[in-house]
Design an enzyme around this catalytic site. Structure first.
Site, PDB file in Angstrom:
ATOM      1  N   SER A 143       2.285  -0.258  -9.045  1.00 28.02           N
ATOM      2  CA  SER A 143       1.583   0.880  -9.228  1.00 28.02           C
ATOM      3  C   SER A 143       0.357   0.671 -10.245  1.00 28.02           C
ATOM      4  CB  SER A 143       2.966   2.232  -9.827  1.00 28.02           C
ATOM      5  OG  SER A 143       1.966   3.055  -9.993  1.00 28.02           O
ATOM      6  N   TYR A 157      -7.786   6.229  -5.928  1.00 29.29           N
ATOM      7  CA  TYR A 157      -6.674   4.963  -6.265  1.00 29.29           C
ATOM      8  C   TYR A 157      -4.928   5.994  -7.065  1.00 29.29           C
ATOM      9  CZ  TYR A 157      -5.169   0.546  -8.384  1.00 29.29           C
ATOM     10  OH  TYR A 157      -4.629  -0.275  -9.337  1.00 29.29           O
ATOM     11  N   LYS A 161      -1.429   5.671  -6.093  1.00 27.85           N
ATOM     12  CA  LYS A 161      -0.526   4.189  -7.776  1.00 27.85           C
ATOM     13  C   LYS A 161       0.813   5.677  -8.037  1.00 27.85           C
ATOM     14  CE  LYS A 161      -2.145   0.260  -6.744  1.00 27.85           C
ATOM     15  NZ  LYS A 161      -1.106  -0.505  -6.339  1.00 27.85           N
TER      16      LYS A 161
END
Length: 318
Positions: A143, A157, A161
């Site tokens: 992650s 992003y 994650k």
């Protein structure tokens, strides 16, 4: 898992950056390593280090968004190296920086396909093999600190994650009581080449139209054009991060954190979530009903997490 020696590890995004650091650490501790990456030249370069050290490593050219190719790659590695007992879903890309409303559909598709579906494909391709061979095994997925913090200007992003984090916590519950453990890695700033490698593997059909480059300022008479040099950054090196991943696997940590600098901020975020819960009496009837839905209200896996101590290794692998 209680040992790495003799394990067979499959590491995606393993030819550079974080993935290569993790692969090196696993090899150092006695694992045979399959280095999976979408860039053949990077694989070839990475393998030279393992060969020089006398470690067992195999290069695997793989696009993690292709599930059928992933299944075939897992079968090939099993045939050559033995049963896969460590899967590191590390392949990841970065794109779509800026406010969320400016991210293009191509940015979203590229990021989701690699950063979420790539992890899902690894789990689908390899976890059934682990459950079948019944050897102690581990699945680690990368992650980010952007997987628990909403980082301004990184909406796409962070969304990906955060998804990886939720996926791995859920997988840990699904695997509880089996021979396989699940771990989610939250790396802080590490010397890697994420931006460069992302550009290398982004498919043509998911490329945005190039923005016009601004014209450089002309130097004044008698002056040279300014040259920009990136200053050295005090980030963690990938090999040290790899050692922290090895430690997390051996300890059975659900959460593998690498940088203590984020503790205060994470505590603040956790406190904010608790503060947001309405200060009113619980509805006990509703609570009893919700409690029947598995781990929706309470997950005992969180009780197992303990705190790692100081590093007990040095990194000098040149």
């Amino acid at each position: 898992m209680d040992k790495i020696n003799g394990a067979v590890a499959f590491v995606t995004g393993g030819a550079s950056g974080l993935g290569l650091g993790i692969a090196k650490a696993l090899a150092k501790h006695g694992a045979s390593v399959a280095i999976a990456d979408a860039r053949q030249a990077a694989i070839d370069e990475a393998l030279q280090w393992f060969k020089a050290k006398g470690f067992t490593a195999k290069g695997v050219l793989l696009n993690v968004t292709d599930r059928e190719a992933y299944i075939k790659a897992a079968a090939d590695v099993t045939k050559e190296l033995g049963n896969i007992t460590i899967l590191v879903n590390n392949a990841g890309v970065a794109a779509g920086a800026g406010p969320a409303w400016l991210a293009t559909e191509k940015d979203w598709n590229f990021m989701v396909q690699v950063n979420i579906l790539g992890v899902a494909n690894g789990i689908a391709a390899i976890v059934p093999l682990m459950l079948e061979h019944k050897q102690p095994s581990s699945v680690v997925s990368t992650s980010s600190t952007g997987g628990f913090f909403g980082v301004t200007g990184s909406a796409v992003y962070c969304a990906c994650k955060f998804a990886v984090s939720g996926l791995m916590e859920t997988l840990a519950g699904d695997l509880d009581g089996t021979n396989v453990t699940a771990h989610v890695l939250y790396p802080g700033p590490t010397n890697s080449n994420l931006g460069f490698s992302s550009a290398q593997v982004r498919p043509a059909e998911l490329q945005n139209a190039p923005a016009p480059a601004p014209a450089p300022a002309a130097p004044k008479e008698g002056e040279e054009a300014p040259r920009f040099e990136m200053p050295p950054l005090p980030f963690m090196n990938p090999e040290e991060l790899g050692e922290r991943v090895v430690r997390g696997i051996l300890r059975g940590d659900l959460f593998i954190h690498t940088h203590p600098e984020f503790k205060a901020g994470l505590q603040l975020r956790s406190d904010a979530i608790i503060k947001a819960i309405p200060d009113e009496p619980e509805n006990t009837v509703r609570k009893d009903v919700v409690a029947q839905f598995g781990t929706l209200m309470y997950n005992p896996l969180y009780e197992k997490q303990t705190t790692p101590g100081l590093p007990d290794w040095t990194v000098d692998w040149e």
